[in-house]
Design an enzyme around this catalytic site. Structure first.
Site, PDB file in Angstrom:
ATOM      1  N   HIS A  45      10.560  64.449  13.179  1.00 60.59           N
ATOM      2  CA  HIS A  45      11.661  63.633  13.669  1.00 60.59           C
ATOM      3  C   HIS A  45      11.138  62.407  14.425  1.00 60.59           C
ATOM      4  CE1 HIS A  45      15.808  62.736  14.715  1.00 60.59           C
ATOM      5  NE2 HIS A  45      15.337  62.381  15.909  1.00 60.59           N
ATOM      6  N   GLY A  91      20.847  47.850  10.375  1.00 60.89           N
ATOM      7  CA  GLY A  91      21.745  48.631   9.529  1.00 60.89           C
ATOM      8  C   GLY A  91      21.397  50.103   9.434  1.00 60.89           C
ATOM      9  N   THR A  93      21.799  53.876   9.988  1.00 59.16           N
ATOM     10  CA  THR A  93      22.927  54.752  10.345  1.00 59.16           C
ATOM     11  C   THR A  93      22.492  56.189  10.613  1.00 59.16           C
ATOM     12  OG1 THR A  93      23.426  55.256   8.025  1.00 59.16           O
ATOM     13  CG2 THR A  93      24.567  53.367   8.994  1.00 59.16           C
ATOM     14  N   HIS A  96      16.755  59.184  11.963  1.00 56.55           N
ATOM     15  CA  HIS A  96      15.503  59.859  11.558  1.00 56.55           C
ATOM     16  C   HIS A  96      14.904  58.903  10.538  1.00 56.55           C
ATOM     17  CE1 HIS A  96      13.357  63.820  10.265  1.00 56.55           C
ATOM     18  NE2 HIS A  96      12.811  62.833   9.555  1.00 56.55           N
ATOM     19  N   HIS A  98      13.635  56.756   7.682  1.00 53.26           N
ATOM     20  CA  HIS A  98      13.742  57.021   6.241  1.00 53.26           C
ATOM     21  C   HIS A  98      13.527  55.747   5.468  1.00 53.26           C
ATOM     22  CE1 HIS A  98      17.733  56.146   7.900  1.00 53.26           C
ATOM     23  NE2 HIS A  98      17.981  55.537   6.760  1.00 53.26           N
TER      24      HIS A  98
HETATM   25  P1  5GP Z   1      20.638  53.938   6.543  1.00 52.00           P
HETATM   26  O1  5GP Z   1      21.990  53.304   6.436  1.00 52.00           O
HETATM   27  O2  5GP Z   1      20.449  54.668   7.851  1.00 52.00           O
HETATM   28  O3  5GP Z   1      19.493  53.025   6.233  1.00 52.00           O
HETATM   29  O4  5GP Z   1      20.594  54.998   5.379  1.00 52.00           O
HETATM   30  C1  5GP Z   1      21.121  56.276   5.479  1.00 52.00           C
HETATM   31  C2  5GP Z   1      21.317  56.762   4.055  1.00 52.00           C
HETATM   32  O5  5GP Z   1      21.464  58.172   4.084  1.00 52.00           O
HETATM   33  C3  5GP Z   1      22.560  56.193   3.379  1.00 52.00           C
HETATM   34  O6  5GP Z   1      22.171  55.532   2.170  1.00 52.00           O
HETATM   35  C4  5GP Z   1      23.418  57.422   3.123  1.00 52.00           C
HETATM   36  O7  5GP Z   1      24.113  57.353   1.890  1.00 52.00           O
HETATM   37  C5  5GP Z   1      22.425  58.550   3.136  1.00 52.00           C
HETATM   38  N1  5GP Z   1      22.965  59.816   3.615  1.00 52.00           N
HETATM   39  C6  5GP Z   1      23.689  60.013   4.757  1.00 52.00           C
HETATM   40  N2  5GP Z   1      24.011  61.304   4.882  1.00 52.00           N
HETATM   41  C7  5GP Z   1      23.473  61.941   3.802  1.00 52.00           C
HETATM   42  C8  5GP Z   1      23.483  63.319   3.387  1.00 52.00           C
HETATM   43  O8  5GP Z   1      24.029  64.221   4.015  1.00 52.00           O
HETATM   44  N3  5GP Z   1      22.834  63.597   2.218  1.00 52.00           N
HETATM   45  C9  5GP Z   1      22.195  62.631   1.491  1.00 52.00           C
HETATM   46  N4  5GP Z   1      21.589  63.014   0.347  1.00 52.00           N
HETATM   47  N5  5GP Z   1      22.171  61.335   1.862  1.00 52.00           N
HETATM   48  C10 5GP Z   1      22.809  60.999   3.000  1.00 52.00           C
HETATM   49 ZN    ZN Z   2      15.484  64.368  12.350  1.00 47.33          ZN
END
Ligand code: 5GP
Ligand code: ZN
Length: 112
Positions: A45, A91, A93, A96, A98
């Site tokens: 994490h 951006g 959301t 953690h 990724h």
């Molecule tokens: P961020 O907006 O933080 O860069 O990307 C987060 C990503 O995680 C988004 O593209 C969103 O669709 C994906 N995401 C959020 N919750 C889940 C989940 O429970 N399962 C999966 N497979 N993807 C998720």
């Molecule tokens: Zn985490």
């Protein structure tokens, strides 16, 4: 810990796994922004790119080694994009770190 990606690592939240090793997990994004959209995460994490240190950066190099393998295994020879959103203005959301691995369409540059 209330982190959805830690829950995906533990299996408490299901995901469609694309790749896994001792340090990295990759799974299909639930809301894909391209025909190929995989989320690649370290099995530790780390909140965001602003929290990478000399102690945890081996997880990030493992993420990029995994990305090269995933690209080969999925025949992404036409190219791909790796995106890391960091913080509110970036951006991000999910808190953690990724890496979005996007492919199989012509990706616009610069991004919006
Ligand atoms: P961020 O907006 O933080 O860069 O990307 C987060 C990503 O995680 C988004 O593209 C969103 O669709 C994906 N995401 C959020 N919750 C889940 C989940 O429970 N399962 C999966 N497979 N993807 C998720
Ligand atoms: Zn985490």
């Amino acid at each position: 810990m209330d982190c959805i990606f830690c829950k995906i690592i533990s299996g408490d939240i299901p995901s469609t796994k694309v790749y896994e090793d001792d340090k990295v997990l990759a799974f299909n994004d639930i809301d894909p922004k391209a025909p190929f959209h995989v989320i690649v995460i370290p099995k530790k994490h780390i909140v965001s790119a602003a929290d990478i240190t000399s102690e945890n950066s081996h997880y990030i190099s493992a993420v990029y080694e995994a990305i090269a393998k995933i690209a080969k295994e999925n025949n992404l020879e036409n190219g791909f994009r790796v995106v890391n959103n960091c913080g509110e203005d970036g951006g991000q959301t999910v808190g953690h770190i990724h890496f979005h691995l996007l492919a199989r369409r012509n990706l616009a540059w610069p991004p919006g």
